[in-house]
Every structure is written in C-alpha cells, then in structure tokens.
Design a protein around this motif. Structure first.
Motif, PDB file in Angstrom:
ATOM      1  N   TYR A  37      65.015  97.616  22.587  1.00  0.00           N
ATOM      2  CA  TYR A  37      64.441  96.825  23.529  1.00  0.00           C
ATOM      3  C   TYR A  37      64.913  95.226  22.974  1.00  0.00           C
ATOM      4  O   TYR A  37      64.442  94.689  22.048  1.00  0.00           O
ATOM      5  CB  TYR A  37      62.704  96.811  23.373  1.00  0.00           C
ATOM      6  CG  TYR A  37      62.539  98.245  23.401  1.00  0.00           C
ATOM      7  CD1 TYR A  37      61.961  98.704  24.728  1.00  0.00           C
ATOM      8  CD2 TYR A  37      62.794  99.329  22.524  1.00  0.00           C
ATOM      9  CE1 TYR A  37      61.604  99.939  25.153  1.00  0.00           C
ATOM     10  CE2 TYR A  37      62.161 100.646  22.938  1.00  0.00           C
ATOM     11  CZ  TYR A  37      61.594 101.040  24.035  1.00  0.00           C
ATOM     12  OH  TYR A  37      61.427 102.143  24.475  1.00  0.00           O
ATOM     13  N   LEU A  58      64.544  94.881  19.195  1.00  0.00           N
ATOM     14  CA  LEU A  58      63.907  95.902  18.476  1.00  0.00           C
ATOM     15  C   LEU A  58      64.340  97.046  18.550  1.00  0.00           C
ATOM     16  O   LEU A  58      64.572  97.438  19.803  1.00  0.00           O
ATOM     17  CB  LEU A  58      62.387  95.474  18.683  1.00  0.00           C
ATOM     18  CG  LEU A  58      61.533  94.240  18.691  1.00  0.00           C
ATOM     19  CD1 LEU A  58      60.118  94.163  19.183  1.00  0.00           C
ATOM     20  CD2 LEU A  58      61.821  93.499  17.253  1.00  0.00           C
ATOM     21  N   LYS A  60      62.453 100.667  18.466  1.00  0.00           N
ATOM     22  CA  LYS A  60      61.316 101.501  18.497  1.00  0.00           C
ATOM     23  C   LYS A  60      61.155 102.869  18.620  1.00  0.00           C
ATOM     24  O   LYS A  60      62.117 103.407  18.986  1.00  0.00           O
ATOM     25  CB  LYS A  60      60.267 100.867  19.758  1.00  0.00           C
ATOM     26  CG  LYS A  60      60.108  99.205  19.546  1.00  0.00           C
ATOM     27  CD  LYS A  60      59.318  98.812  20.809  1.00  0.00           C
ATOM     28  CE  LYS A  60      58.931  97.541  20.753  1.00  0.00           C
ATOM     29  NZ  LYS A  60      57.978  97.031  22.046  1.00  0.00           N
ATOM     30  N   ASP A  64      56.080 103.857  20.054  1.00  0.00           N
ATOM     31  CA  ASP A  64      56.257 102.177  20.617  1.00  0.00           C
ATOM     32  C   ASP A  64      56.102 101.393  19.135  1.00  0.00           C
ATOM     33  O   ASP A  64      55.522 100.466  19.269  1.00  0.00           O
ATOM     34  CB  ASP A  64      55.213 102.034  21.615  1.00  0.00           C
ATOM     35  CG  ASP A  64      55.851 100.718  22.348  1.00  0.00           C
ATOM     36  OD1 ASP A  64      56.777 100.627  22.619  1.00  0.00           O
ATOM     37  OD2 ASP A  64      54.695  99.970  22.697  1.00  0.00           O
ATOM     38  N   GLU A  65      56.225 102.223  17.937  1.00  0.00           N
ATOM     39  CA  GLU A  65      56.125 101.617  16.810  1.00  0.00           C
ATOM     40  C   GLU A  65      57.655 100.829  16.430  1.00  0.00           C
ATOM     41  O   GLU A  65      58.618 101.391  16.617  1.00  0.00           O
ATOM     42  CB  GLU A  65      55.854 102.709  15.762  1.00  0.00           C
ATOM     43  CG  GLU A  65      55.560 101.943  14.392  1.00  0.00           C
ATOM     44  CD  GLU A  65      55.442 103.000  13.171  1.00  0.00           C
ATOM     45  OE1 GLU A  65      55.573 102.533  11.942  1.00  0.00           O
ATOM     46  OE2 GLU A  65      55.351 104.170  13.593  1.00  0.00           O
ATOM     47  N   ILE A  66      57.403  99.642  15.908  1.00  0.00           N
ATOM     48  CA  ILE A  66      58.629  98.759  15.718  1.00  0.00           C
ATOM     49  C   ILE A  66      59.083  99.216  14.311  1.00  0.00           C
ATOM     50  O   ILE A  66      58.550  99.403  13.326  1.00  0.00           O
ATOM     51  CB  ILE A  66      58.302  97.321  15.498  1.00  0.00           C
ATOM     52  CG1 ILE A  66      57.900  96.820  16.701  1.00  0.00           C
ATOM     53  CG2 ILE A  66      59.661  96.490  14.975  1.00  0.00           C
ATOM     54  CD1 ILE A  66      57.592  95.328  16.984  1.00  0.00           C
ATOM     55  N   ASP A  68      62.379  98.128  13.287  1.00  0.00           N
ATOM     56  CA  ASP A  68      63.243  96.980  12.872  1.00  0.00           C
ATOM     57  C   ASP A  68      63.701  95.786  13.669  1.00  0.00           C
ATOM     58  O   ASP A  68      63.604  96.427  14.973  1.00  0.00           O
ATOM     59  CB  ASP A  68      64.423  97.650  11.916  1.00  0.00           C
ATOM     60  CG  ASP A  68      64.945  96.573  11.025  1.00  0.00           C
ATOM     61  OD1 ASP A  68      64.368  95.431  10.623  1.00  0.00           O
ATOM     62  OD2 ASP A  68      66.225  96.649  10.419  1.00  0.00           O
ATOM     63  N   GLU A  69      64.064  94.929  13.386  1.00  0.00           N
ATOM     64  CA  GLU A  69      64.611  93.942  14.266  1.00  0.00           C
ATOM     65  C   GLU A  69      65.857  93.935  14.083  1.00  0.00           C
ATOM     66  O   GLU A  69      66.589  93.908  12.802  1.00  0.00           O
ATOM     67  CB  GLU A  69      64.091  92.406  13.968  1.00  0.00           C
ATOM     68  CG  GLU A  69      62.626  92.069  14.211  1.00  0.00           C
ATOM     69  CD  GLU A  69      62.164  90.685  14.082  1.00  0.00           C
ATOM     70  OE1 GLU A  69      62.890  89.920  13.255  1.00  0.00           O
ATOM     71  OE2 GLU A  69      61.215  90.257  14.477  1.00  0.00           O
ATOM     72  N   CYS A  91      71.131  96.255  11.155  1.00  0.00           N
ATOM     73  CA  CYS A  91      69.692  96.160  10.615  1.00  0.00           C
ATOM     74  C   CYS A  91      69.522  96.015   9.217  1.00  0.00           C
ATOM     75  O   CYS A  91      70.572  95.927   8.479  1.00  0.00           O
ATOM     76  CB  CYS A  91      69.136  97.680  11.202  1.00  0.00           C
ATOM     77  SG  CYS A  91      69.979  99.040  10.221  1.00  0.00           S
TER      78      CYS A  91
END
Length: 483
Positions: A37, A58, A60, A64-66, A68-69, A91
C-alpha cells in the motif's frame, strides 16, 4: 523448475539492518500489489507506475495489520536482471519480517525460488550466456582483487567475445571445407589453398592453447595454490599448519598418528591465496584407518603445486632416508621445500653444521651434509621452528616466490572454471586433428567432422541449443538462493 511461475526469495544475507526480497515473473507486479500500500492519500497500483521507479509504502497482511514500512522498486521486462517483470522489496532485516513478507507473497501466488533460479532465467531469457551466468557465482565468491577482476571480465562478456571471434574463424574454415565438398566433382574449382586453411587452423589453435594454459593460473586464483604438507608422524606438520594459519586449526599431540585425515584451509599472502593441506603422517602401520589416511596423503601430494616436506631436524638423516624414495620422485615438476622443523631443539654446534650445509659452506663431514648431497638441486631446504614461528616469514616469502601471478586488467582472459577447461581441451584436441588432417591431406569430409566437433565444444561453454537440462541443473544448483 517451471519457468512460467512467479518466484520470490530473500536476496541478502541475514543479520543486516536492511534486506531485499526479489520477485520475478509475469505476475510479479500484480502479486506485490496485493500486499503493498503506497504512502499518501492516492493509492496508484504498482501496475500503473512507470518502470525503474521506487515507491515508499506499507506491507500489510490479510487482517490489515502493518508488517513493515518498505521501498518497492519496479523493473519491467525485458529491462531487468532476469528479463522478466521484477520487483525488489527493501524492508528491515528482521527475520520475522522477512518470513512474514515471504509467506504473504507465496500465499498470493509466488513460489519460493531455487538456488540460482534468477540467474538461470537471465540465461534462458537471453540476458547473458552461460559463461557469464557462471561468472556471477564467481563474482559473489571473489576473495581478492585478482579473482574479482577475473570474474568481472567474464561476466561482462570478455570470455564470450573471445569465443565469438574463434567461432567466426571456425565457421569461415568450415565453410571453405564444405564448399570444396559441394563442388568436389569440379576439380578446377579451388576455394582456398591448403596453406590458407593451415594458417587459419594455426591461429585458432594458438588462441585455444592460450586459453587452456591459463587454467592453471585461473584455478590457483580461484581456489588457492594447493600446498601439501607431508612427512613422518610427529615431524610437526600440524604445528606448521597452525603457525601458517595463525590459529589452532589442527590437533597437535606428541602421540604418533594424530592426524588421520586431510585438513585444508586457506590464507592470503600478498594477494595470493594458498590452500594448505595437512596430511596424515607417513609411516608403516597396521591400522586400517591410518593406512587410508596415508593413501590420501600421497593423493594430495600428487595434486599439489608446492610440497612442504616436514622433517624433524633432530633425526633428519633417518627421516630423509626413510621417505626420500617415496616423496622425491612424486615431486617432479613441483616445487619442493624441505622444512627442517624443530631447529630450536638442536644444540649450537648442530645448528652451525646445519646452517653451513644449507648454505653450501665447507664444514665437517656431518650427517646434514650427507643429506643435502642427495637433495635435488632445485629443492629448497629451510630450517624452521614451527612451534616458536622462527623462520616462518622466510618460508612465506619462498611460497610467494613460487607463485608469480602477473598483474591482471579487466581485459585479460583467464579460464578458472573446470567445465570451461574441459570443453577447451576437447576443442583443442579437435583442432589438432584438423591440423593433422590438413598436413596429411585427408579428405575434406573427415576434416569437416573435426571442425564441427571443435565448434560443438566451444559452444558448450556459452550455452545454446546443445545445453541440456542436466548441465543447467548442475551449474545453477551451486548458486545461492536469491541470485
């Protein structure tokens, strides 16, 4: 391997702050889109983004849990490493994060890549030939400037260009021979006299010979110059190995026959890698396992370029006479260094006699003089104390002097791959048969067959239609996963 699958793999070593996951295949971008995303209010799908761009966002999971960026890089076919649509996800290096991202990719249609599968796809998609693909593994494994330059030159196509020139000359020679066969019923037609054919064959032979002869240096650069450490039990071979490596690599004991198998390790001396091989002590024994170890000692001696024959200086004459008939004949065309170890245990008088005899000075009629009289002239005798590391620096300098490796530029062609060497040997044999056939004035059909054989073996190196799945599998199974 199914080359239609979309594959993914962790492409970086664990332990770093940042890691990269590679995805390659026709669905690489769409699959990444399902878990990525982009940052910002407007979410533009990766499929709609231009090639060679990096997007922050992101990762996910389904809840809908993140996770990592990340940064996502997009490469579109055919302008990618594999020649396919590809994505690289940068990552954080957490093993948990990496496994979570890999699991998400696999759940959405990816398959975990096998060893070397990315480079294999690059070869199959025409991004590189087989010799360039093999150079990728050599580049990753490079441990010195020389091995790096050698692998980089091959990966950039230096070896391939040399083979291409050879192929053109061979095709020219083959076409002349084939034309003579096609018009053999017209004796008045001559497409090339035999002297021209011989000249072309000689040019080809010189180049293939040069490439074949470069393998000894290339193999030494890649795998290390093999140095066998041999001698009787308890002469100090393992102590010498530990001293050279500057670590306790081999077990040292006063008990005879401690080393029963071959121990190998490498060090780099002034840019040259030496592969030291500590062997089992040579002696008469009824122990079956020790006997097997002694047989391996002689095998390693035969394979070595340099031989360090370690002799206990306190009983030098006895040990020399005991093994000279077994060791010296095997050292023909090798560099032999007799290391008179435990020099520190001799008294001053014995040390003086030993030094005089080594330096060819006039001294008493000692046992050392008698020993040196039986040593081949080209052999070097060096007193040394492996335990105290006395004389070690002189031994290292002697080893370096035996291995003169010229300065290499990135344009130098050096063969280091055993598969390439074998193919070149077969090609060289074939071109020799061509030369013999021309000198003996054999018929054109016989000479043409040898020319085709030469072409075939050269083609084996770069790959093509003649490359079998078995050959490809054997080459790429030794690559690391992710490359």
């Amino acid at each position: 391997m199914n080359t239609q699958d979309t594959i993914c793999a962790i492409a970086t070593a664990q332990g770093g702050a940042i890691s990269i996951i590679r995805i390659s295949g026709r669905d690489a971008i769409n699959i990444t889109d399902k878990i990525f995303y982009a940052a910002g209010n407007k979410h533009t799908p990766l499929a709609e983004r231009p090639a060679n761009t990096i997007t922050f966002g992101l990762i996910k999971n389904g809840n809908d849990e993140i996770i990592d960026e990340v940064l996502v890089s997009i490469f579109r076919a055919p302008h990618s490493y594999t020649g396919e649509d590809s994505v690289e996800i940068s990552c954080h290096g957490s093993s948990y994060i990496l496994q979570q991202v890999m699991q998400l990719l696999i759940n959405n249609g990816c398959r975990a890549a096998g060893p070397g599968e990315y480079t294999q796809r690059a070869f199959l998609n025409g991004k590189m030939d087989l010799s360039q693909a093999e150079a990728v593994a050599d580049l990753i494994a490079a441990t010195s400037a020389a091995t790096h330059r050698m692998a980089m030159n091959q990966m950039r196509g230096g070896f391939s260009r040399e083979l291409s020139i050879l192929r053109d000359k061979l095709l020219h020679l083959t076409s002349l021979m084939e034309l003579e066969l096609d018009f053999s019923d017209h004796e008045e037609l001559e497409f090339a006299d035999r002297s021209e054919l011989k000249d072309i064959a000689s040019q080809i032979e010189r180049v293939i010979s040069h490439l074949t002869n470069s393998f000894s240096m290339g193999n030494a650069l890649k795998n290390g110059v093999p140095v066998a450490i041999v001698g009787e039990t308890n002469a100090g071979k393992s102590t010498l190995l530990n001293a050279l490596l500057n670590e306790e690599r081999a077990i040292v004991s006063d008990i005879h026959g401690t080393t029963r198998d071959v121990i190998e390790d490498t060090i780099n001396l002034e840019g040259i890698t030496f592969r030291f091989i500590d062997t089992a002590g040579i002696r008469e024994t009824t122990d079956a396992i020790e006997t097997l170890g002694i047989e391996r000692s002689f095998q390693k001696l035969d394979q070595a370029n340099i031989v360090l024959w370690v002799i206990d200086a306190t009983c030098a004459e006895e040990q020399f006479k005991q093994l000279s008939d077994q060791i010296i004949p095997r050292c023909k065309d090798k560099h032999l260094i007799i290391v008179l170890n435990k020099f520190d245990l001799l008294d001053d008088r014995a040390k003086e006699l030993l030094t005089n005899s080594i330096n060819n000075k006039e001294g008493d009629n000692s046992s050392f003089t008698t020993i040196l009289g039986n040593v081949p002239k080209e052999c070097v005798v060096m007193p040394l104390s492996a335990k105290n590391k006395d004389g070690l620096q002189g031994l290292q300098k002697q080893l370096i002097s035996y291995t003169t490796i010229p300065d290499m530029s990135q344009n130098d062609i050096v063969v280091s791959n055993i598969r390439h060497y074998e193919a070149l040997k077969y090609a060289l044999d074939a071109i020799h048969r061509v030369q013999d056939g021309l000198n003996a004035q054999l018929s054109g059909d016989l000479i043409s067959e040898d020319l085709r054989q030469c072409l075939f073996h050269l083609a084996e190196i770069v790959g093509g239609e003649i490359t079998t799945d078995e050959v490809l599998g054997n080459i790429f199974k030794h690559f690391c996963i992710g490359k």
